[in-house]
Design a protein around this motif. Structure first.
Motif, mmCIF file in Angstrom:
data_model
loop_
_atom_site.group_PDB
_atom_site.id
_atom_site.type_symbol
_atom_site.label_atom_id
_atom_site.label_comp_id
_atom_site.label_asym_id
_atom_site.label_seq_id
_atom_site.Cartn_x
_atom_site.Cartn_y
_atom_site.Cartn_z
ATOM 1 N N THR A 77 -50.688 12.030 43.098
ATOM 2 C CA THR A 77 -49.862 13.128 42.464
ATOM 3 C C THR A 77 -48.327 12.760 42.090
ATOM 4 O OG1 THR A 77 -48.870 14.204 44.561
ATOM 5 C CG2 THR A 77 -51.247 14.681 43.752
ATOM 6 N N ARG A 78 -47.620 13.458 41.650
ATOM 7 C CA ARG A 78 -46.149 13.120 41.333
ATOM 8 C C ARG A 78 -45.447 12.931 42.612
ATOM 9 N NH1 ARG A 78 -42.671 17.804 38.553
ATOM 10 N NH2 ARG A 78 -42.350 18.757 40.538
ATOM 11 N N PHE A 79 -46.004 13.425 43.546
ATOM 12 C CA PHE A 79 -45.180 13.416 45.029
ATOM 13 C C PHE A 79 -46.092 12.204 45.819
ATOM 14 C CE2 PHE A 79 -44.863 17.732 43.778
ATOM 15 C CZ PHE A 79 -43.626 18.137 43.644
ATOM 16 N N GLY A 80 -47.075 11.381 45.375
ATOM 17 C CA GLY A 80 -47.814 10.728 46.060
ATOM 18 C C GLY A 80 -48.935 11.127 46.517
ATOM 19 N N THR A 81 -49.334 11.096 47.739
ATOM 20 C CA THR A 81 -50.441 11.708 48.344
ATOM 21 C C THR A 81 -49.942 12.915 49.144
ATOM 22 O OG1 THR A 81 -51.628 9.732 48.470
ATOM 23 C CG2 THR A 81 -52.225 11.451 50.021
#
Length: 144
Positions: A77-81
């Motif tokens: 995701t744009r936040f990582g995992t």
């Protein structure tokens, strides 16, 4: 798909998550209404065993607290995992006002963070940032 529940990494992670999940329940809510979300770097999540293992550990920890839980997890995701767990049990009437008030407070804080022009929003109890920090510290202790 093989179960992760008996994987030693899952068991150790679940043990580390129990106190975090316990604290995520609103104060005076009888253990109801808790949730936990962690945002990790994709590589960090893979080193910990991957999204499915982390989700399994969250479910296992919730069961240890007599909870009924729903988990989600996405990598990239744009936040990582992002991995999260929430208590899905029916909240008894005597605890409902506390759980509802806590949910309203969390939602209001999220709206404030999103709509804030300043990037300096303090880290607060139950925030994803704080839960992620606590998760990392708890998991690191299991490896020590």
């Amino acid at each position: 798909m093989a179960s992760n529940a008996k994987d030693p990494r899952c068991i150790a992670m679940a043990e580390a998550l129990v106190p975090l999940l316990r604290r995520s329940s609103p104060e005076n809510a009888g253990g109801f209404g808790g949730s936990c979300q962690v945002n990790l770097g994709d590589e960090e999540a893979v080193r910990l065993g991957g999204v499915e293992l982390i989700r399994a550990a969250m479910r296992k920890a919730a069961r240890q607290l007599d909870g009924k839980a729903e988990t989600i997890g996405w990598i990239g995701t744009r936040f990582g995992t992002m991995v999260a767990v929430r208590d899905t049990r029916e909240v008894p009437e005597e605890h409902r006002p506390v759980v509802d008030a806590a949910m309203y407070e969390r939602m209001s804080a999220a709206v404030t963070r999103v709509s804030s022009e300043s990037g300096d929003v303090p880290v607060q109890r139950g925030s994803v940032t704080l839960m992620t920090q606590e998760f990392r510290a708890a998991v690191a202790e299991t490896k020590a």
